[in-house]
Design a protein around this motif. Structure first.
Motif, PDB file in Angstrom:
ATOM      1  N   MET A   1       0.836  -1.174   0.000  1.00 13.92           N
ATOM      2  CA  MET A   1       0.000   0.000   0.000  1.00 13.92           C
ATOM      3  C   MET A   1       0.882   1.239   0.000  1.00 13.92           C
ATOM      4  SD  MET A   1      -2.288   1.640   2.898  1.00 13.92           S
ATOM      5  CE  MET A   1      -1.249   3.062   2.906  1.00 13.92           C
ATOM      6  N   SER A   2       0.513   2.212  -0.772  1.00 11.98           N
ATOM      7  CA  SER A   2       1.310   3.437  -0.752  1.00 11.98           C
ATOM      8  C   SER A   2       0.431   4.604  -0.357  1.00 11.98           C
ATOM      9  CB  SER A   2       1.961   3.688  -2.103  1.00 11.98           C
ATOM     10  OG  SER A   2       0.970   3.973  -3.059  1.00 11.98           O
ATOM     11  N   ASN A   3       1.052   5.612   0.169  1.00  8.89           N
ATOM     12  CA  ASN A   3       0.361   6.821   0.582  1.00  8.89           C
ATOM     13  C   ASN A   3       1.316   7.957   0.275  1.00  8.89           C
ATOM     14  OD1 ASN A   3      -0.642   9.020   2.199  1.00  8.89           O
ATOM     15  ND2 ASN A   3      -1.817   7.520   3.349  1.00  8.89           N
ATOM     16  N   ASN A   4       0.812   8.996  -0.325  1.00  5.79           N
ATOM     17  CA  ASN A   4       1.677  10.087  -0.759  1.00  5.79           C
ATOM     18  C   ASN A   4       1.831  11.173   0.292  1.00  5.79           C
ATOM     19  OD1 ASN A   4       2.114   8.887  -3.255  1.00  5.79           O
ATOM     20  ND2 ASN A   4       0.230   9.751  -4.079  1.00  5.79           N
ATOM     21  N   THR A   5       1.613  10.856   1.546  1.00  7.38           N
ATOM     22  CA  THR A   5       1.768  11.850   2.592  1.00  7.38           C
ATOM     23  C   THR A   5       3.239  12.196   2.756  1.00  7.38           C
ATOM     24  OG1 THR A   5      -0.191  11.092   3.762  1.00  7.38           O
ATOM     25  CG2 THR A   5       1.399  12.364   5.034  1.00  7.38           C
ATOM     26  N   LYS A   6       3.508  13.471   2.765  1.00  4.56           N
ATOM     27  CA  LYS A   6       4.874  13.954   2.917  1.00  4.56           C
ATOM     28  C   LYS A   6       4.985  14.673   4.254  1.00  4.56           C
ATOM     29  CE  LYS A   6       8.227  17.024   0.817  1.00  4.56           C
ATOM     30  NZ  LYS A   6       8.484  18.025  -0.214  1.00  4.56           N
ATOM     31  N   LEU A   7       5.998  14.336   5.014  1.00  3.42           N
ATOM     32  CA  LEU A   7       6.272  15.053   6.254  1.00  3.42           C
ATOM     33  C   LEU A   7       7.346  16.094   5.972  1.00  3.42           C
ATOM     34  CD1 LEU A   7       6.381  12.250   8.973  1.00  3.42           C
ATOM     35  CD2 LEU A   7       4.424  13.452   8.020  1.00  3.42           C
ATOM     36  N   VAL A   8       7.075  17.317   6.388  1.00  6.52           N
ATOM     37  CA  VAL A   8       8.026  18.409   6.199  1.00  6.52           C
ATOM     38  C   VAL A   8       8.552  18.800   7.572  1.00  6.52           C
ATOM     39  CG1 VAL A   8       8.339  20.785   5.410  1.00  6.52           C
ATOM     40  CG2 VAL A   8       6.805  19.234   4.149  1.00  6.52           C
ATOM     41  N   PHE A   9       9.834  18.617   7.784  1.00  4.15           N
ATOM     42  CA  PHE A   9      10.466  18.939   9.055  1.00  4.15           C
ATOM     43  C   PHE A   9      11.059  20.336   8.945  1.00  4.15           C
ATOM     44  CE2 PHE A   9      10.164  14.430   8.803  1.00  4.15           C
ATOM     45  CZ  PHE A   9       9.846  14.037  10.090  1.00  4.15           C
ATOM     46  N   LYS A  10      10.448  21.275   9.658  1.00  7.93           N
ATOM     47  CA  LYS A  10      10.911  22.666   9.580  1.00  7.93           C
ATOM     48  C   LYS A  10      12.123  22.865  10.482  1.00  7.93           C
ATOM     49  CE  LYS A  10       7.902  25.958   8.765  1.00  7.93           C
ATOM     50  NZ  LYS A  10       6.902  26.965   9.087  1.00  7.93           N
ATOM     51  N   ILE A  11      13.131  23.432   9.898  1.00  9.32           N
ATOM     52  CA  ILE A  11      14.325  23.793  10.649  1.00  9.32           C
ATOM     53  C   ILE A  11      14.527  25.295  10.463  1.00  9.32           C
ATOM     54  CG2 ILE A  11      16.811  23.488  10.902  1.00  9.32           C
ATOM     55  CD1 ILE A  11      16.459  20.681   9.760  1.00  9.32           C
ATOM     56  N   ASN A  12      14.504  26.011  11.541  1.00 15.25           N
ATOM     57  CA  ASN A  12      14.723  27.445  11.528  1.00 15.25           C
ATOM     58  C   ASN A  12      16.230  27.683  11.609  1.00 15.25           C
ATOM     59  OD1 ASN A  12      15.058  30.155  12.245  1.00 15.25           O
ATOM     60  ND2 ASN A  12      13.124  30.195  13.377  1.00 15.25           N
ATOM     61  N   LEU A  13      16.743  28.520  10.736  1.00 16.38           N
ATOM     62  CA  LEU A  13      18.183  28.772  10.739  1.00 16.38           C
ATOM     63  C   LEU A  13      18.675  29.380  12.046  1.00 16.38           C
ATOM     64  CD1 LEU A  13      18.756  29.973   7.081  1.00 16.38           C
ATOM     65  CD2 LEU A  13      19.252  27.743   8.077  1.00 16.38           C
ATOM     66  N   ASN A  14      17.747  29.935  12.825  1.00 14.77           N
ATOM     67  CA  ASN A  14      18.122  30.488  14.130  1.00 14.77           C
ATOM     68  C   ASN A  14      18.103  29.427  15.229  1.00 14.77           C
ATOM     69  OD1 ASN A  14      18.416  33.097  13.100  1.00 14.77           O
ATOM     70  ND2 ASN A  14      16.227  33.473  13.291  1.00 14.77           N
ATOM     71  N   ASP A  15      17.642  28.218  14.877  1.00 11.71           N
ATOM     72  CA  ASP A  15      17.599  27.147  15.878  1.00 11.71           C
ATOM     73  C   ASP A  15      19.005  26.746  16.288  1.00 11.71           C
ATOM     74  OD1 ASP A  15      14.875  26.948  16.021  1.00 11.71           O
ATOM     75  OD2 ASP A  15      14.715  25.207  14.710  1.00 11.71           O
ATOM     76  N   ASN A  16      19.084  26.222  17.494  1.00 15.89           N
ATOM     77  CA  ASN A  16      20.391  25.748  17.949  1.00 15.89           C
ATOM     78  C   ASN A  16      20.678  24.362  17.376  1.00 15.89           C
ATOM     79  OD1 ASN A  16      19.091  23.809  19.554  1.00 15.89           O
ATOM     80  ND2 ASN A  16      19.050  25.159  21.328  1.00 15.89           N
ATOM     81  N   LEU A  17      21.860  23.901  17.595  1.00 13.97           N
ATOM     82  CA  LEU A  17      22.293  22.614  17.057  1.00 13.97           C
ATOM     83  C   LEU A  17      21.406  21.468  17.549  1.00 13.97           C
ATOM     84  CD1 LEU A  17      24.334  21.087  15.349  1.00 13.97           C
ATOM     85  CD2 LEU A  17      25.818  20.959  17.355  1.00 13.97           C
ATOM     86  N   GLU A  18      20.959  21.548  18.808  1.00 15.45           N
ATOM     87  CA  GLU A  18      20.106  20.490  19.367  1.00 15.45           C
ATOM     88  C   GLU A  18      18.827  20.332  18.551  1.00 15.45           C
ATOM     89  OE1 GLU A  18      18.364  19.172  23.734  1.00 15.45           O
ATOM     90  OE2 GLU A  18      18.617  21.301  23.309  1.00 15.45           O
ATOM     91  N   HIS A  19      18.172  21.447  18.208  1.00 19.34           N
ATOM     92  CA  HIS A  19      16.956  21.390  17.400  1.00 19.34           C
ATOM     93  C   HIS A  19      17.246  20.810  16.012  1.00 19.34           C
ATOM     94  CE1 HIS A  19      15.063  24.301  20.215  1.00 19.34           C
ATOM     95  NE2 HIS A  19      13.971  23.667  19.826  1.00 19.34           N
ATOM     96  N   THR A  20      18.319  21.263  15.433  1.00 21.35           N
ATOM     97  CA  THR A  20      18.676  20.816  14.089  1.00 21.35           C
ATOM     98  C   THR A  20      18.963  19.321  14.068  1.00 21.35           C
ATOM     99  OG1 THR A  20      19.578  23.003  13.641  1.00 21.35           O
ATOM    100  CG2 THR A  20      20.237  21.236  12.156  1.00 21.35           C
ATOM    101  N   LEU A  21      19.712  18.837  15.052  1.00 19.00           N
ATOM    102  CA  LEU A  21      20.014  17.402  15.123  1.00 19.00           C
ATOM    103  C   LEU A  21      18.760  16.586  15.394  1.00 19.00           C
ATOM    104  CD1 LEU A  21      23.411  17.441  17.057  1.00 19.00           C
ATOM    105  CD2 LEU A  21      23.022  16.952  14.621  1.00 19.00           C
ATOM    106  N   ALA A  22      17.875  17.085  16.265  1.00 13.77           N
ATOM    107  CA  ALA A  22      16.632  16.367  16.554  1.00 13.77           C
ATOM    108  C   ALA A  22      15.774  16.283  15.302  1.00 13.77           C
ATOM    109  CB  ALA A  22      15.870  17.063  17.679  1.00 13.77           C
TER     110      ALA A  22
END
Length: 192
Positions: A1-22
């Motif tokens: 079964m396929s589903n075309n749902t796309k997850l978009v992970f927002k990364i803010n350039l002002n985020d710290n490294l912890e947010h970016t790695l998570a």
């Protein structure tokens, strides 16, 4: 079964490294397990995601939240290992799956408004354990249910207890009744 749902992970350039790695860990987990997760949800619910895109924000502290079709999902950076990342992502996607298919308590009723979170967890707990077994294995799924049930007075523990007193066929029957109550139309996509 396929589903075309796309997850978009927002990364803010002002985020710290912890947010970016998570964000990178969540994104990688989804990319590695997307089809397996979608197939398992369908296998145990007969439902597919109605949203074609789900935006995810990474938050520091607090708890993860599913949001809705007008809000981004929030995933906590408190999750440091793959098991917790998997659980948070799958748990919040379970909420999105049922909400997107119209299984959402009506607003305006005082009792429902104060108990909506409990009932939403009862709904998803009817299939969440089985999805966790498919994705993470029996022992990990049991451990996650136990972890979510440590405070016996919490809505999470009560919802898990309610769902897990049923065997698989009883959980399936209960979920079918919920779909019927909310008028959810299921499309047969072939073999589950």
């Amino acid at each position: 079964m396929s589903n075309n749902t796309k997850l978009v992970f927002k990364i803010n350039l002002n985020d710290n490294l912890e947010h970016t790695l998570a964000a990178a860990r969540y994104k990688q987990y989804w990319e590695d397990n997307q089809q397996k997760i979608i197939d398992s949800f369908y296998k145990h619910t007969g439902l597919t995601f109605k949203q074609k895109q789900i935006t995810m924000n990474i938050i520091k502290g607090g708890v993860s939240r599913a949001g809705n079709s007008h809000q981004a999902m929030e995933l906590s950076v408190q999750s440091v290992d793959e098991r917790d990342i998997a659980y948070n992502l799958i748990h919040e996607l379970a909420h999105r799956l049922v909400i997107g298919n119209g299984i959402d308590p009506p607003e305006g009723n005082k009792f429902i408004d104060t108990h909506a979170n409990y009932y939403m967890h009862r709904h998803i707990d009817l299939f969440l354990y089985d999805v966790l077994v498919d994705i993470l294995g029996v022992e990990t799924a049991k451990s996650l249910v136990k972890q979510g049930s440590t405070n016996s007075h919490s809505i999470y523990a009560k919802a898990w207890k309610w769902a897990m007193t049923k065997d698989y066929s009883q959980r399936q029957k209960s979920f079918e009744q919920i779909k019927k109550r909310y008028g959810v139309q299921v499309v047969n996509l072939g073999n589950k």
